[in-house]
Design a protein around this motif. Structure first.
Motif, PDB file in Angstrom:
ATOM      1  N   VAL A 115      20.440 -53.360 -32.269  1.00 13.11           N
ATOM      2  CA  VAL A 115      19.711 -54.318 -33.110  1.00 13.11           C
ATOM      3  C   VAL A 115      18.915 -55.278 -32.234  1.00 13.11           C
ATOM      4  O   VAL A 115      17.728 -55.542 -32.479  1.00 13.11           O
ATOM      5  CB  VAL A 115      20.681 -55.097 -34.027  1.00 13.11           C
ATOM      6  N   HIS A 116      19.539 -55.807 -31.198  1.00 12.38           N
ATOM      7  CA  HIS A 116      18.848 -56.735 -30.300  1.00 12.38           C
ATOM      8  C   HIS A 116      17.667 -56.051 -29.595  1.00 12.38           C
ATOM      9  O   HIS A 116      16.590 -56.653 -29.449  1.00 12.38           O
ATOM     10  CB  HIS A 116      19.820 -57.276 -29.254  1.00 12.38           C
ATOM     11  N   LEU A 119      14.787 -55.649 -31.888  1.00  8.18           N
ATOM     12  CA  LEU A 119      14.105 -56.936 -32.053  1.00  8.18           C
ATOM     13  C   LEU A 119      13.244 -57.239 -30.833  1.00  8.18           C
ATOM     14  O   LEU A 119      12.103 -57.693 -30.966  1.00  8.18           O
ATOM     15  CB  LEU A 119      15.131 -58.053 -32.257  1.00  8.18           C
ATOM     16  N   GLU A 128      15.011 -51.851 -39.702  1.00  3.76           N
ATOM     17  CA  GLU A 128      15.387 -51.832 -41.114  1.00  3.76           C
ATOM     18  C   GLU A 128      16.069 -50.525 -41.485  1.00  3.76           C
ATOM     19  O   GLU A 128      17.002 -50.504 -42.300  1.00  3.76           O
ATOM     20  CB  GLU A 128      14.150 -52.067 -41.975  1.00  3.76           C
ATOM     21  N   VAL A 142      24.430 -61.214 -34.747  1.00  2.92           N
ATOM     22  CA  VAL A 142      22.983 -61.015 -34.886  1.00  2.92           C
ATOM     23  C   VAL A 142      22.338 -61.844 -35.994  1.00  2.92           C
ATOM     24  O   VAL A 142      21.109 -61.992 -36.015  1.00  2.92           O
ATOM     25  CB  VAL A 142      22.652 -59.519 -35.133  1.00  2.92           C
ATOM     26  N   GLU A 143      23.124 -62.393 -36.913  1.00  5.43           N
ATOM     27  CA  GLU A 143      22.524 -63.035 -38.079  1.00  5.43           C
ATOM     28  C   GLU A 143      21.651 -64.234 -37.723  1.00  5.43           C
ATOM     29  O   GLU A 143      20.587 -64.448 -38.315  1.00  5.43           O
ATOM     30  CB  GLU A 143      23.589 -63.432 -39.094  1.00  5.43           C
ATOM     31  N   LEU A 146      18.326 -62.870 -36.312  1.00  8.04           N
ATOM     32  CA  LEU A 146      17.525 -62.214 -37.345  1.00  8.04           C
ATOM     33  C   LEU A 146      16.817 -63.247 -38.225  1.00  8.04           C
ATOM     34  O   LEU A 146      15.639 -63.083 -38.560  1.00  8.04           O
ATOM     35  CB  LEU A 146      18.402 -61.298 -38.199  1.00  8.04           C
ATOM     36  N   ARG A 151      13.389 -61.979 -39.701  1.00  6.03           N
ATOM     37  CA  ARG A 151      13.798 -60.655 -40.159  1.00  6.03           C
ATOM     38  C   ARG A 151      14.950 -60.806 -41.164  1.00  6.03           C
ATOM     39  O   ARG A 151      16.014 -60.214 -41.042  1.00  6.03           O
ATOM     40  CB  ARG A 151      14.224 -59.776 -38.969  1.00  6.03           C
ATOM     41  N   ALA A 154      15.939 -57.585 -43.105  1.00  9.02           N
ATOM     42  CA  ALA A 154      16.830 -56.716 -42.325  1.00  9.02           C
ATOM     43  C   ALA A 154      18.263 -57.234 -42.381  1.00  9.02           C
ATOM     44  O   ALA A 154      19.214 -56.446 -42.501  1.00  9.02           O
ATOM     45  CB  ALA A 154      16.352 -56.628 -40.874  1.00  9.02           C
ATOM     46  N   LEU A 155      18.450 -58.542 -42.319  1.00 13.87           N
ATOM     47  CA  LEU A 155      19.789 -59.116 -42.402  1.00 13.87           C
ATOM     48  C   LEU A 155      20.391 -58.869 -43.783  1.00 13.87           C
ATOM     49  O   LEU A 155      21.591 -58.584 -43.905  1.00 13.87           O
ATOM     50  CB  LEU A 155      19.734 -60.618 -42.105  1.00 13.87           C
TER      51      LEU A 155
END
Length: 355
Positions: A115-116, A119, A128, A142-143, A146, A151, A154-155
């Motif tokens: 995920v990172h 990004l 996504e 990650v929240e 994001l 994003r 995506a979250l």
């Protein structure tokens, strides 16, 4: 360069675990650092350093702005290549027959790292897609990022895929209410969907196409998403499923967001009410927050004619709502009354006139 060549060799090494690359990204994998398996073959080489240091050490670029730009480009290209490698390795290991080789180690750390990296490389479409499918991403890790980089969608998808339906609905609603913002991107779902919605409105009403605000377009796109997770939450509650939408919390999610949905879209809400089978009393409680006469009568119609309520009070409220709608249309008032009125069939319109 060297990173691509190294990844090529690692693809041939069946014993290599993707998590062994965690030391390249200490800022993203700190929570799993102590759990990374130490393989004996690393003794043949120095321990892994961070990717930035690794690329800098192998860079032949000079100093100054040009050198810095070349270094940044090298790091970015390496992150793309490593991200691809991690996803390939994960897929290969998960697809391996049971008992053949090792399983996937530290899957939550791996998905979180990916995920990172997505990004970092601005791969929004792939991000996504990843979070919408079953995954082991550590949401808490990650929240914050994001949301900070816009994003939010995506979250919300990530929360939905992990069964956190209330959190997903809350995030989407916050976008419509301006509490959070989504950064436009050509590959982002919301950017594409809002563009399609705007084009459709411009085609339907060319003279007033510019009046469609970004918030109204966002609401039009987000409403079905909120309805989707509300339905999932209610289904989890009815089935006794686990996760953030299960049990009583699933019912509370439905009751928490249905008033918002009922105010934003009658058609979506009526479909949802039919699907989740709330009681008549539940629907009537929700209806107290719906003031628009152009919408209210449709929900009362649902209670009386679909849910077949025999309560005289409900029938009386339905009749009064129809009269209110008729008055509003006669006077050109009532906000959505005129718009809803245009959607009523000729037969229903005739019944209104009789009232």
């Amino acid at each position: 360069g060297g990173v691509a060549e190294a990844l090529g060799f690692l693809r041939k090494c069946k014993a290599f675990q993707p998590s062994q690359l965690f030391p390249l990204f200490p800022e993203y994998t700190r929570a799993w650092r102590a759990q990374v398996a130490r393989k004996r073959y690393w003794s043949m080489h120095p321990p892994l350093t961070s990717l930035d240091e690794l690329v800098k050490a192998s860079s032949e670029g000079g100093g100054g702005e040009a050198g810095e730009a070349a270094l940044a480009a090298g790091v970015l290209a390496s992150k793309r290549a490593i991200c691809d490698f991690l996803l390939e390795s994960k897929t290969r290991r998960l697809a391996s027959p049971s008992g053949e080789g090792e399983g996937l180690a530290l899957g939550d750390g791996l998905d979180t790292l990916v995920v990172h990296l997505l990004l970092d490389t601005e791969s929004v479409g792939r991000l996504e897609d990843l979070v919408a499918r079953p995954n082991a991403v550590a949401i808490a890790q990650v929240e914050g990022r994001l949301c900070a980089v816009g994003r939010v969608h995506a979250l919300a998808l990530l929360n939905e895929s992990r069964g956190e339906f209330h959190a997903a609905a809350e995030l989407w609603v916050s976008l419509c209410e301006g509490k959070r913002s989504e950064l436009p991107h050509p590959d982002a779902f919301l950017t594409q969907a809002c563009a399609i919605a705007a084009a459709g409105k411009a085609q339907d009403t060319p003279s007033s196409s510019s009046s469609s605000s970004s918030s109204s377009l966002m609401t039009e796109v987000v409403v079905p998403l909120v309805a989707r997770v509300v339905k999932k939450a209610h289904g989890a509650a009815a089935g006794g499923g686990g996760g953030g939408g299960g049990g009583e919390s699933g019912t509370s999610t439905a009751l928490a967001f249905l008033p918002w949905l009922m105010e934003k879209s009658v058609s979506v809400s009526l479909k949802l009410l039919s699907d989740i089978s709330l009681t008549v009393d539940d629907v009537m409680r929700l209806l107290k927050e719906t003031k628009d006469v152009g919408s209210r009568w449709k929900y009362l119609d649902f209670v009386v004619n679909v849910q077949a309520s025999t309560d005289p009070m409900h029938h009386s409220e339905f009749a009064l709502a129809m009269i209110d709608l008729w008055k509003a249309r006669r006077q050109g008032e009532g906000g959505g009354a005129q718009e809803e009125g245009r959607k009523i069939s000729q037969e229903e319109a005739g019944e209104e006139e009789e009232l």
